[in-house]
Scaffold this motif. Structure first.
Motif, PDB file in Angstrom:
ATOM      1  N   ALA A 127       0.848  -1.187   0.000  1.00  0.00           N
ATOM      2  CA  ALA A 127       0.000   0.000   0.000  1.00  0.00           C
ATOM      3  C   ALA A 127       0.886   1.240   0.000  1.00  0.00           C
ATOM      4  CB  ALA A 127      -0.902   0.014   1.227  1.00  0.00           C
ATOM      5  N   ALA A 128       0.375   2.295  -0.590  1.00  0.00           N
ATOM      6  CA  ALA A 128       1.042   3.597  -0.549  1.00  0.00           C
ATOM      7  C   ALA A 128       0.075   4.573   0.097  1.00  0.00           C
ATOM      8  CB  ALA A 128       1.411   4.056  -1.954  1.00  0.00           C
ATOM      9  N   PHE A 129       0.601   5.357   1.037  1.00  0.00           N
ATOM     10  CA  PHE A 129      -0.229   6.366   1.680  1.00  0.00           C
ATOM     11  C   PHE A 129       0.614   7.576   2.013  1.00  0.00           C
ATOM     12  CE2 PHE A 129       1.294   3.591   5.053  1.00  0.00           C
ATOM     13  CZ  PHE A 129       1.694   4.460   6.066  1.00  0.00           C
ATOM     14  N   THR A 130      -0.054   8.696   2.172  1.00  0.00           N
ATOM     15  CA  THR A 130       0.613   9.927   2.564  1.00  0.00           C
ATOM     16  C   THR A 130       0.305  10.207   4.019  1.00  0.00           C
ATOM     17  OG1 THR A 130      -1.246  11.308   1.890  1.00  0.00           O
ATOM     18  CG2 THR A 130       0.459  10.881   0.236  1.00  0.00           C
ATOM     19  N   CYS A 131       1.205  10.930   4.676  1.00  0.00           N
ATOM     20  CA  CYS A 131       0.977  11.364   6.056  1.00  0.00           C
ATOM     21  C   CYS A 131       1.848  12.585   6.314  1.00  0.00           C
ATOM     22  CB  CYS A 131       1.284  10.245   7.051  1.00  0.00           C
ATOM     23  SG  CYS A 131       2.996   9.706   7.074  1.00  0.00           S
ATOM     24  N   TYR A 132       1.575  13.271   7.399  1.00  0.00           N
ATOM     25  CA  TYR A 132       2.392  14.422   7.769  1.00  0.00           C
ATOM     26  C   TYR A 132       3.777  13.957   8.193  1.00  0.00           C
ATOM     27  CZ  TYR A 132      -1.721  17.380   7.647  1.00  0.00           C
ATOM     28  OH  TYR A 132      -2.832  18.053   7.238  1.00  0.00           O
ATOM     29  N   ALA A 133       4.795  14.737   7.843  1.00  0.00           N
ATOM     30  CA  ALA A 133       6.174  14.420   8.217  1.00  0.00           C
ATOM     31  C   ALA A 133       6.430  14.942   9.630  1.00  0.00           C
ATOM     32  CB  ALA A 133       7.141  15.029   7.217  1.00  0.00           C
ATOM     33  N   ASP A 134       5.784  14.289  10.602  1.00  0.00           N
ATOM     34  CA  ASP A 134       5.960  14.684  11.999  1.00  0.00           C
ATOM     35  C   ASP A 134       6.469  13.483  12.794  1.00  0.00           C
ATOM     36  OD1 ASP A 134       3.749  13.054  12.192  1.00  0.00           O
ATOM     37  OD2 ASP A 134       2.353  14.642  12.728  1.00  0.00           O
ATOM     38  N   ASP A 135       6.303  13.493  14.101  1.00  0.00           N
ATOM     39  CA  ASP A 135       6.798  12.402  14.948  1.00  0.00           C
ATOM     40  C   ASP A 135       6.124  11.071  14.639  1.00  0.00           C
ATOM     41  OD1 ASP A 135       8.508  14.137  16.215  1.00  0.00           O
ATOM     42  OD2 ASP A 135       7.152  14.514  17.906  1.00  0.00           O
ATOM     43  N   GLY A 136       4.908  11.079  14.083  1.00  0.00           N
ATOM     44  CA  GLY A 136       4.199   9.851  13.763  1.00  0.00           C
ATOM     45  C   GLY A 136       4.547   9.277  12.406  1.00  0.00           C
ATOM     46  N   CYS A 137       5.372   9.978  11.643  1.00  0.00           N
ATOM     47  CA  CYS A 137       5.728   9.534  10.295  1.00  0.00           C
ATOM     48  C   CYS A 137       6.634   8.303  10.377  1.00  0.00           C
ATOM     49  CB  CYS A 137       6.436  10.660   9.553  1.00  0.00           C
ATOM     50  SG  CYS A 137       6.861  10.265   7.857  1.00  0.00           S
ATOM     51  N   PRO A 138       6.282   7.226   9.687  1.00  0.00           N
ATOM     52  CA  PRO A 138       7.125   6.023   9.747  1.00  0.00           C
ATOM     53  C   PRO A 138       8.417   6.198   8.950  1.00  0.00           C
ATOM     54  CG  PRO A 138       5.295   5.671   8.250  1.00  0.00           C
ATOM     55  CD  PRO A 138       5.087   7.018   8.871  1.00  0.00           C
ATOM     56  N   SER A 139       9.403   5.372   9.255  1.00  0.00           N
ATOM     57  CA  SER A 139      10.687   5.426   8.568  1.00  0.00           C
ATOM     58  C   SER A 139      10.981   4.077   7.905  1.00  0.00           C
ATOM     59  CB  SER A 139      11.801   5.804   9.546  1.00  0.00           C
ATOM     60  OG  SER A 139      11.819   4.890  10.621  1.00  0.00           O
ATOM     61  N   PRO A 140      11.840   4.047   6.891  1.00  0.00           N
ATOM     62  CA  PRO A 140      12.148   2.792   6.208  1.00  0.00           C
ATOM     63  C   PRO A 140      12.617   1.709   7.187  1.00  0.00           C
ATOM     64  CG  PRO A 140      13.040   4.635   4.982  1.00  0.00           C
ATOM     65  CD  PRO A 140      12.545   5.188   6.293  1.00  0.00           C
ATOM     66  N   GLY A 141      12.084   0.505   7.000  1.00  0.00           N
ATOM     67  CA  GLY A 141      12.426  -0.615   7.861  1.00  0.00           C
ATOM     68  C   GLY A 141      11.559  -0.747   9.094  1.00  0.00           C
ATOM     69  N   GLN A 142      10.804   0.285   9.421  1.00  0.00           N
ATOM     70  CA  GLN A 142       9.948   0.260  10.612  1.00  0.00           C
ATOM     71  C   GLN A 142       8.763  -0.675  10.385  1.00  0.00           C
ATOM     72  OE1 GLN A 142       8.521   4.126  11.709  1.00  0.00           O
ATOM     73  NE2 GLN A 142       7.345   3.358  13.434  1.00  0.00           N
ATOM     74  N   HIS A 143       8.415  -1.427  11.400  1.00  0.00           N
ATOM     75  CA  HIS A 143       7.247  -2.310  11.341  1.00  0.00           C
ATOM     76  C   HIS A 143       6.039  -1.536  11.856  1.00  0.00           C
ATOM     77  CE1 HIS A 143       5.258  -6.196  11.113  1.00  0.00           C
ATOM     78  NE2 HIS A 143       4.619  -5.849  12.206  1.00  0.00           N
ATOM     79  N   ILE A 144       4.941  -1.530  11.108  1.00  0.00           N
ATOM     80  CA  ILE A 144       3.726  -0.845  11.548  1.00  0.00           C
ATOM     81  C   ILE A 144       2.521  -1.774  11.407  1.00  0.00           C
ATOM     82  CG2 ILE A 144       4.572   1.461  10.942  1.00  0.00           C
ATOM     83  CD1 ILE A 144       2.576   1.357   8.533  1.00  0.00           C
TER      84      ILE A 144
END
Length: 88
Positions: free
Chosen positions: A42-59
């Motif tokens: 899936a591709a999604f957009t979100c705000y680039a804040d503290d909740g923004c995921p980073s590469p390799g992160q499991h969500i």
């Protein structure tokens, strides 16, 4: 002009509905907007804040997908899925 070569194994669903995600659903959820969905990603957009995921992160993500009927009506199917972030 060069023709674009389609390498996708299946047709993607493009839609603009909310998605909620976090490392764990025990954490505070962040909201994004789904833009592209397939059975493998899936591709999604979100705000680039503290909740923004980073590469390799499991969500873990929660989202809904429209399911269309033969008469043009639709219902929503709800999903909760876990995965790893590939790109940001």
């Amino acid at each position: 002009m060069d023709a674009k070569t389609e390498r996708r194994a299946e047709k993607r669903l493009r839609y603009y509905w909310p998605i909620w995600f976090a490392e764990s659903f025990d954490d505070a959820l962040s909201q994004g907007q789904m833009v592209d969905l397939s059975s493998m990603g899936a591709a999604f957009t979100c705000y680039a804040d503290d909740g923004c995921p980073s590469p390799g992160q499991h969500i873990t993500a929660r989202f809904s997908v429209p399911c269309y009927g033969p008469d043009g009506s639709f219902d929503m199917a709800n999903f909760t899925r876990s995965g790893d972030i590939c790109r940001v």
